[in-house]
Design an enzyme around this catalytic site. Structure first.
Site: not given
Length: 327
Positions: A223-225
């Protein structure tokens, strides 16, 4: 490469030692339970040692310390690694051929993308604006790179994977989900290998980063980051939630889930189908849902298995003490 080898010749090629018939001809390699005369096979996991009594293979690659009376052996430090070296030799006509490397005519590459030397981009792959792909990287068919995806050298991305799609970023306001724009990048360092149909989301402001030498099985979602250190391995259908930080040399079994905003320390190992809900300590081995130290999990499972006999014991105690349901 030559199509016919001798036992001693293969041992020399692998920097191993041989015992048996030095001039024994080897013409192929197969799995131990399917191998026949002329075939070379291997035993990497002791579980498969039982097949040494029934295999029809002409020779077997084993570890240096495996005890067996099989007549023709090649002994090496790591039989699986040794077999990996032989597969391209004996099955040279399979897989992506060097002569087929290049950029397929159906691939769509944005004019601002930067493509390194000896890069392979398969049919119908899409390389978006401002992407960078390092030397000798292999991108198979139907891969999609959104904009500003950076891939290092000698990486492999298998068919259907998507890098740089929007992270799952929303805010809930007045009964409605509102999108938080995702404008970060995805960065893969050198020698990352990614299976088919993986998805790597871009960061919201920062970058989603996968470190050098990481290996992702099919259907892995990052997922993001998320920040992942070097030489981590994720088995199929694993997932890491947003903004988690993964250390170096971590290993995750199939269908492991990692909570967002936690830190998984260096050397952590997580058994299949476990859920990591909080930060870990270096070198921990975790199992269960929710994941906890594996010794705690095993102790709990041992007690759970004893519940039937404990229930019977409790009933006998109640009878002896003449206890009824109302007491």
């Amino acid at each position: 490469m030559q199509s016919e080898w001798t036992l001693s010749g293969i041992a020399s090629f692998l920097n191993g030692t041989w015992q048996g018939e030095a001039d024994l001809k080897i013409t192929g390699i197969r799995e131990i339970h399917l191998a026949g005369p002329g075939d070379l096979t291997f035993v990497a996991n002791p579980v498969y040692s039982k097949y040494l009594k029934t295999t029809k293979a002409s020779a077997v690659i084993v570890s240096r310390d495996l005890q067996t009376d099989f007549p023709n052996l090649i002994r090496v430090e790591d039989p699986q690694e040794a077999m990996g070296k032989l597969i391209p030799v004996f099955l040279s006509d399979r897989g992506l051929q060097e002569s087929d490397r290049g950029i397929h005519e159906t691939a769509l590459i944005h004019e601002t993308a930067v493509i390194g030397k000896n890069v392979h981009i398969g049919p119908y792959s899409v390389i978006g604006p401002h992407c960078e792909i390092g030397d000798e990287t292999t991108i198979m068919a139907h891969v999609t790179l959104y904009d500003h995806v950076i891939i290092g050298k000698k990486c492999t991305i298998h068919a259907g994977s998507v890098l740089g799609s929007d992270g799952f970023g929303y805010t809930f306001h007045k009964g409605v989900f509102r999108n938080i724009p995702q404008r970060g990048r995805v960065i893969l360092h050198d020698e990352v290998e990614m299976g088919a149909h993986c998805t790597i989301d871009r960061g919201s402001l920062g970058d989603t980063v996968i470190g050098e030498g990481c290996k992702l099985d099919n259907h892995v979602h990052i997922a993001h980051n998320v920040k992942i250190g070097k030489h981590c391995a994720f088995a199929g259908m694993s997932g890491v939630a947003g903004s988690a930080v993964i250390g170096n040399y971590c290993v995750f079994g199939g269908r492991v889930s990692v909570n967002g905003h936690i830190h998984v320390a260096d050397g952590t190992q997580v058994a299949a189908m476990s859920g990591v809900s909080k930060s870990t300590k270096p070198g921990e081995i975790l199992s269960g849902y929710i994941a906890r130290p594996i010794h705690d999990f095993r102790r709990e499972q041992a007690w759970i298995r004893r519940l039937p006999e404990m229930g019977e014991l409790l009933n006998r105690i109640k009878i002896l003490l003449k206890l009824d349901k109302d007491s």
